[in-house]
Design an enzyme around this catalytic site. Sequence first.
Site, mmCIF file in Angstrom:
data_model
loop_
_atom_site.group_PDB
_atom_site.id
_atom_site.type_symbol
_atom_site.label_atom_id
_atom_site.label_comp_id
_atom_site.label_asym_id
_atom_site.label_seq_id
_atom_site.Cartn_x
_atom_site.Cartn_y
_atom_site.Cartn_z
ATOM 1 N N SER A 11 35.316 37.155 44.961
ATOM 2 C CA SER A 11 35.673 37.344 46.366
ATOM 3 C C SER A 11 37.020 38.035 46.514
ATOM 4 O O SER A 11 37.900 37.932 45.645
ATOM 5 C CB SER A 11 35.707 36.000 47.094
ATOM 6 O OG SER A 11 36.845 35.255 46.710
ATOM 7 N N ASN B 1 26.576 35.316 40.027
ATOM 8 C CA ASN B 1 25.340 35.889 40.563
ATOM 9 C C ASN B 1 24.580 36.770 39.579
ATOM 10 O O ASN B 1 23.364 36.898 39.677
ATOM 11 C CB ASN B 1 25.614 36.654 41.867
ATOM 12 C CG ASN B 1 26.690 37.694 41.740
ATOM 13 O OD1 ASN B 1 27.516 37.660 40.831
ATOM 14 N ND2 ASN B 1 26.704 38.643 42.655
ATOM 15 N N GLU C 262 30.609 38.908 54.455
ATOM 16 C CA GLU C 262 29.574 39.158 53.457
ATOM 17 C C GLU C 262 28.588 37.993 53.499
ATOM 18 O O GLU C 262 28.959 36.839 53.273
ATOM 19 C CB GLU C 262 30.220 39.271 52.071
ATOM 20 C CG GLU C 262 29.314 39.776 50.996
ATOM 21 C CD GLU C 262 30.057 40.076 49.702
ATOM 22 O OE1 GLU C 262 29.542 40.860 48.899
ATOM 23 O OE2 GLU C 262 31.159 39.524 49.510
ATOM 24 N N LYS D 176 36.102 34.010 31.010
ATOM 25 C CA LYS D 176 35.844 32.759 31.726
ATOM 26 C C LYS D 176 34.656 32.981 32.662
ATOM 27 O O LYS D 176 34.785 33.606 33.710
ATOM 28 C CB LYS D 176 37.054 32.320 32.544
ATOM 29 C CG LYS D 176 36.874 30.916 33.149
ATOM 30 C CD LYS D 176 37.802 30.654 34.307
ATOM 31 C CE LYS D 176 37.343 31.348 35.555
ATOM 32 N NZ LYS D 176 35.983 30.888 36.012
ATOM 33 N N ALA E 4 31.693 31.887 35.402
ATOM 34 C CA ALA E 4 31.695 30.994 36.556
ATOM 35 C C ALA E 4 31.210 29.603 36.155
ATOM 36 O O ALA E 4 30.329 29.454 35.297
ATOM 37 C CB ALA E 4 30.798 31.555 37.652
ATOM 38 N N ARG F 238 17.198 41.752 46.716
ATOM 39 C CA ARG F 238 17.443 41.652 45.284
ATOM 40 C C ARG F 238 18.434 40.527 45.029
ATOM 41 O O ARG F 238 19.438 40.397 45.715
ATOM 42 C CB ARG F 238 18.006 42.986 44.783
ATOM 43 C CG ARG F 238 18.431 43.019 43.325
ATOM 44 C CD ARG F 238 18.806 44.445 42.940
ATOM 45 N NE ARG F 238 19.378 44.533 41.602
ATOM 46 C CZ ARG F 238 20.650 44.821 41.348
ATOM 47 N NH1 ARG F 238 21.488 45.048 42.350
ATOM 48 N NH2 ARG F 238 21.098 44.901 40.112
#
Length: 490
Positions: A239, A161, A391, A184, A186, A288
């Site tokens: 997560s 993100n 979430e 590493k 994503a 945002r």
Amino acid sequence: MTDPRETQLLATVPDGLHIGGHWRPATGGATLAVTDPATGDVVKNVADATPADGTAALDAACDAADHWAATPPRARGEILRRAFDLLTERADQVALLMTIEMGKPLAEARGEVTYGGEFLRWFSEEAPRIAGRYGVNPEGTGRMIVSRHPVGPCYLITPWNFPLAMATRKIAPALAAGCTAVVKPAEATPLTTMYLAQLLAEAGLPAGVLNVVTTSSPGPVSEAIIGDPRLRKLSFTGSTPVGRTLLRQAAGGVLRTSMELGGNAPFVVFEDADLDKAVQGALAAKFRNIGQACTAANRFLVHRSVAAEFTERVTKRVAEFRSGRGTEEGVTIGPLIDDAAVAKSASLVRDAVDRGAVLRLGGELVAGPGSFFPATVLGDVPAGSELLREEIFGPVLAVVPFDDEDEAVRLANDTEYGLVSYVYTRDLARGQRMIERLATGMMGLNLGVVSNAAAPFGGWKSSGLGREGGVEGIAEYLETKYTLTPDPFA
């Protein structure tokens, strides 16, 4: 991809694994596709690492570890400062690259370049400030020396993100402390990290100090690296369920760990709040990054006496948002990262409406191409709704009325998470009480954005362990040694 500027930029991004200072293909030559979530088009194919590649990256980090740890702190800091300067010079290119692979509007991507760059600058200044202490022991029989040392080779796992900021927030303190690393990124957004690795090499970072592996098989690759006894530190942002799995794996090697995990941020608006500021803060805290932030406000707890007005004002402002590809002029809501994220937002909205929430705006799926979900406002969301527990990670603003301060605190703390909270009130005593009573690692008091490179970022409870940023951030990558020497006057 028809825009020549984008085509030219993508051609400058490496497509291999960065191991020992070289870009090379994955073992076996496999590749993974990076797509633009606004169109679904493949923008670049990059190397798809195997567990053996992960081990090779750790080999390189271990080979470089002693030399980098012995590099003077000032020299390490100057490399990070040069990287900051290069990033600042190329801000437009990096922002565009993030928009292409992640989807956020270009204006927000430029803001992330500024924010992410600050970690390079901040930790360039912290590197020469690593200090210990010296003193007489209480008995007077000796001298105590406390020194700080690099923890050793690190494995850094970053999310999709915030492709730049999440990388610099881990890489910069690790390098400043004298640690080498394997990062590493994503699978969905590896290009920004690859560009950053190339930029750091240009800034003078020695070969092997930073290694990058991209993979579509993060489980096996991570297991190979985490299970290696040479690894000494694991840092992960993602997560909570994945964080728990990694913590179990890290336990075998008794690794130092930093975990920045999930959030369920309450945004509390009291009856005496300045509603103009509260609405502005709500838009920033919720939308945002298209709502795809662990710090995004998840539950808007609004005093019943102003809930209707707050909801009306917010809805009016959100109705003015424009959706589209982030490169388009005036776009404020880009695509979500993939179709699964769209399906999740849609499911959470349906559940809330089925339970009695009032859909004030949005909520309907958008026809493709791209993974779009409209900015959505829900009023009077009832207890038990899934989006109050989970979430959301999407552009969904859910309003829940409350009647008094005690109820607001109870609702705000009624979650396994404790990353950040937001409170709007003109009452200074109440604001101080909320600082004391809300179980979160961060808080915005009459502000909707709290992140800052100079501040310790992190949460309580299931939101994680450790802190990133601030003077606390570099401590995560340092070991402490105590030495006792004889009394020199004896």
